[in-house]
Design a protein around this motif. Structure first.
Motif, PDB file in Angstrom:
ATOM      1  N   ASP A  37      -7.759   1.689  -1.811  1.00  0.00           N
ATOM      2  CA  ASP A  37      -9.038   1.024  -1.546  1.00  0.00           C
ATOM      3  C   ASP A  37      -9.099  -0.379  -2.132  1.00  0.00           C
ATOM      4  O   ASP A  37      -9.770  -1.259  -1.573  1.00  0.00           O
ATOM      5  N   GLU A  59      -0.167  10.527   3.805  1.00  0.00           N
ATOM      6  CA  GLU A  59      -1.043  10.200   4.929  1.00  0.00           C
ATOM      7  C   GLU A  59      -2.519  10.411   4.591  1.00  0.00           C
ATOM      8  O   GLU A  59      -3.400   9.872   5.258  1.00  0.00           O
ATOM      9  N   TRP A  60      -2.782  11.185   3.525  1.00  0.00           N
ATOM     10  CA  TRP A  60      -4.174  11.451   3.140  1.00  0.00           C
ATOM     11  C   TRP A  60      -4.659  10.516   2.037  1.00  0.00           C
ATOM     12  O   TRP A  60      -5.785  10.658   1.560  1.00  0.00           O
ATOM     13  N   VAL A  92      -7.095   4.460  -5.738  1.00  0.00           N
ATOM     14  CA  VAL A  92      -6.514   5.296  -4.684  1.00  0.00           C
ATOM     15  C   VAL A  92      -7.508   6.393  -4.321  1.00  0.00           C
ATOM     16  O   VAL A  92      -8.020   7.093  -5.202  1.00  0.00           O
ATOM     17  N   ARG A  93      -7.775   6.531  -3.026  1.00  0.00           N
ATOM     18  CA  ARG A  93      -8.769   7.508  -2.549  1.00  0.00           C
ATOM     19  C   ARG A  93      -8.107   8.544  -1.654  1.00  0.00           C
ATOM     20  O   ARG A  93      -7.261   8.216  -0.819  1.00  0.00           O
ATOM     21  N   ASN A  94      -8.509   9.801  -1.832  1.00  0.00           N
ATOM     22  CA  ASN A  94      -8.099  10.880  -0.933  1.00  0.00           C
ATOM     23  C   ASN A  94      -9.101  10.923   0.214  1.00  0.00           C
ATOM     24  O   ASN A  94     -10.274  11.235   0.012  1.00  0.00           O
ATOM     25  N   ILE A  95      -8.660  10.616   1.415  1.00  0.00           N
ATOM     26  CA  ILE A  95      -9.584  10.477   2.539  1.00  0.00           C
ATOM     27  C   ILE A  95     -10.107  11.835   3.034  1.00  0.00           C
ATOM     28  O   ILE A  95     -11.081  11.893   3.790  1.00  0.00           O
ATOM     29  N   ASP A 148       0.825  -1.205   0.000  1.00  0.00           N
ATOM     30  CA  ASP A 148       0.000   0.000   0.000  1.00  0.00           C
ATOM     31  C   ASP A 148       0.863   1.261   0.000  1.00  0.00           C
ATOM     32  O   ASP A 148       0.605   2.212  -0.756  1.00  0.00           O
ATOM     33  N   ASN A 149       1.888   1.295   0.851  1.00  0.00           N
ATOM     34  CA  ASN A 149       2.767   2.472   0.913  1.00  0.00           C
ATOM     35  C   ASN A 149       3.490   2.691  -0.410  1.00  0.00           C
ATOM     36  O   ASN A 149       3.643   3.837  -0.869  1.00  0.00           O
ATOM     37  N   ASN A 171      -5.386   6.576   0.527  1.00  0.00           N
ATOM     38  CA  ASN A 171      -5.685   5.202   0.918  1.00  0.00           C
ATOM     39  C   ASN A 171      -5.846   4.336  -0.337  1.00  0.00           C
ATOM     40  O   ASN A 171      -6.502   4.734  -1.304  1.00  0.00           O
ATOM     41  N   LYS A 190       0.967   4.047  -3.000  1.00  0.00           N
ATOM     42  CA  LYS A 190       0.662   5.460  -2.747  1.00  0.00           C
ATOM     43  C   LYS A 190       1.811   6.343  -3.230  1.00  0.00           C
ATOM     44  O   LYS A 190       1.599   7.429  -3.782  1.00  0.00           O
TER      45      LYS A 190
END
Length: 354
Positions: free
Chosen positions: A97, A92-93, A114-117, A72-73, A95, A76
């Motif tokens: 999905d 950090e913002w 990829v989602r911006n939380i 995941d990292n 995720n 991103k």
């Protein structure tokens, strides 16, 4: 129809040193923290269904907990390199999905959501094996089409930005019947232009699920564009019809629309418009285009049999002797594009002399 037109499976071609230097020069080649093979280590998956509960040929992948955090990292980080400056400020913002794997077709890509939380917006990108013919297809699309392409390459891995739009097969089935007369006429026009663009630059296999239809609202009506999303078949197949979307049965309704809504004179006008625009793009990107075509001329992205068959088809179609002397797909493509550019320049010269 496709079994007769297409090879059963296209091989993957490595990216040679010369092409790698070109990609690095134009900021396509950059270090990324995750490879295609890393994503293949999923421990389980489930089928992804569409809104009609039909199999999409994608499966959602699951990874062991100790690997998922690292993957995941890394994904991103890839997202920030592809869409921003590659810094860690926004990680950090973000995720991841979903990581989906396609079980259909040649490239077997991974689709990353990829989602911006902070605002709940999301986008996709794709992780694929770096195949030279696909990379040539992406670059020629970037230089010679109305659209820009965003992708990165590192060693044997390709990162490709998502191209938004309604998949052609979905549009033909669900949206086309609802279009009014004006919209149908415009879609027919765009299909003629798309067909011409693919044919001239030898981008093959544009079956309906390999392109998207993009509706854009403009005042009191909707404009439409058709855009390729799969570039796997750039200059590989030997049959000329593979590079003409009109000959695939999946596009039958589009072809029928053209015959019903457009006069022959209009079809020829739109074909001429597209060839002229393509010639202008070649002139406007002259230096970069020449570097790219030289790379392809000195590369091998097909078989000798396919090269021989395609140059024969193109000679029969154009009567240009230069096709007969072509020994690589790069030489065939250059001859086809030079043919279009030469005609455009001749017309311009005649107009200036009048």
């Amino acid at each position: 129809m496709e079994e007769k037109l297409m090879s059963k499976k296209k091989p993957s071609f490595p990216v040679n040193e010369r092409f790698n230097r070109y990609l690095a020069k134009y900021n396509r080649n950059t270090r990324i923290p995750v490879f295609y093979d890393d994503l293949l280590r999923f421990s389980g998956s489930i089928v992804v269904y569409d809104q009609h509960d039909e199999d999409t040929f994608w499966v959602r992948c699951y990874y062991p907990d100790h690997e998922r955090i690292e993957i995941d990292n890394s994904l991103k980080k890839v997202y920030t390199i592809l869409h921003s400056d590659g810094s860690d400020d926004s990680l950090e913002w973000l995720n991841v999905d979903a990581i989906d794997y396609c079980t259909f077709g040649n490239s077997k890509p991974f689709r990353i959501k990829v989602r911006n939380i902070l605002n709940d917006s999301f986008t996709y990108f794709y992780v694929k094996k770096a195949d030279a013919s696909r990379l040539y297809g992406l670059e020629f699309e970037h230089l010679l089409s109305p659209h820009r392409i965003n992708f990165l390459v590192y060693k044997d891995t390709l990162i490709e930005a998502h191209i938004a739009g309604i998949p052609g097969d979905v549009f033909i089935e669900d949206h086309l019947p609802e279009c009014d007369l004006r919209a149908q006429t415009q879609i027919a026009k765009q299909f003629v232009k798309f067909n011409e663009r693919c044919t001239v630059r030898l981008l093959g296999d544009m079956r309906s699920y390999n392109y998207v239809v993009i509706p854009t609202h403009d005042f009191d009506h909707v404009e439409y564009q058709i855009r390729a999303i799969d570039f796997d078949q750039q200059c590989y197949e030997g049959k000329l019809k593979v590079y003409q979307p009109q000959f695939f049965k999946e596009n039958y309704k589009m072809v029928k629309l053209v015959s019903e809504k457009l006069e022959e004179s209009s079809i020829e006008q739109y074909r001429k418009e597209e060839r002229s625009l393509l010639a202008k793009r070649m002139i406007n990107t002259k230096s970069r285009y020449k570097e790219l075509i030289r790379c392809m001329i000195n590369d091998h992205v097909s078989t000798k049999e396919n090269v021989k068959e395609l140059r024969t088809d193109l000679y029969a179609f154009s009567k240009d002797m230069k096709f007969k002397r072509a020994s690589t797909m790069g030489q065939i493509l250059r001859t086809a594009l030079d043919f279009v550019k030469r005609n455009y320049e001749n017309v311009n010269m005649q107009r200036m002399l009048e």
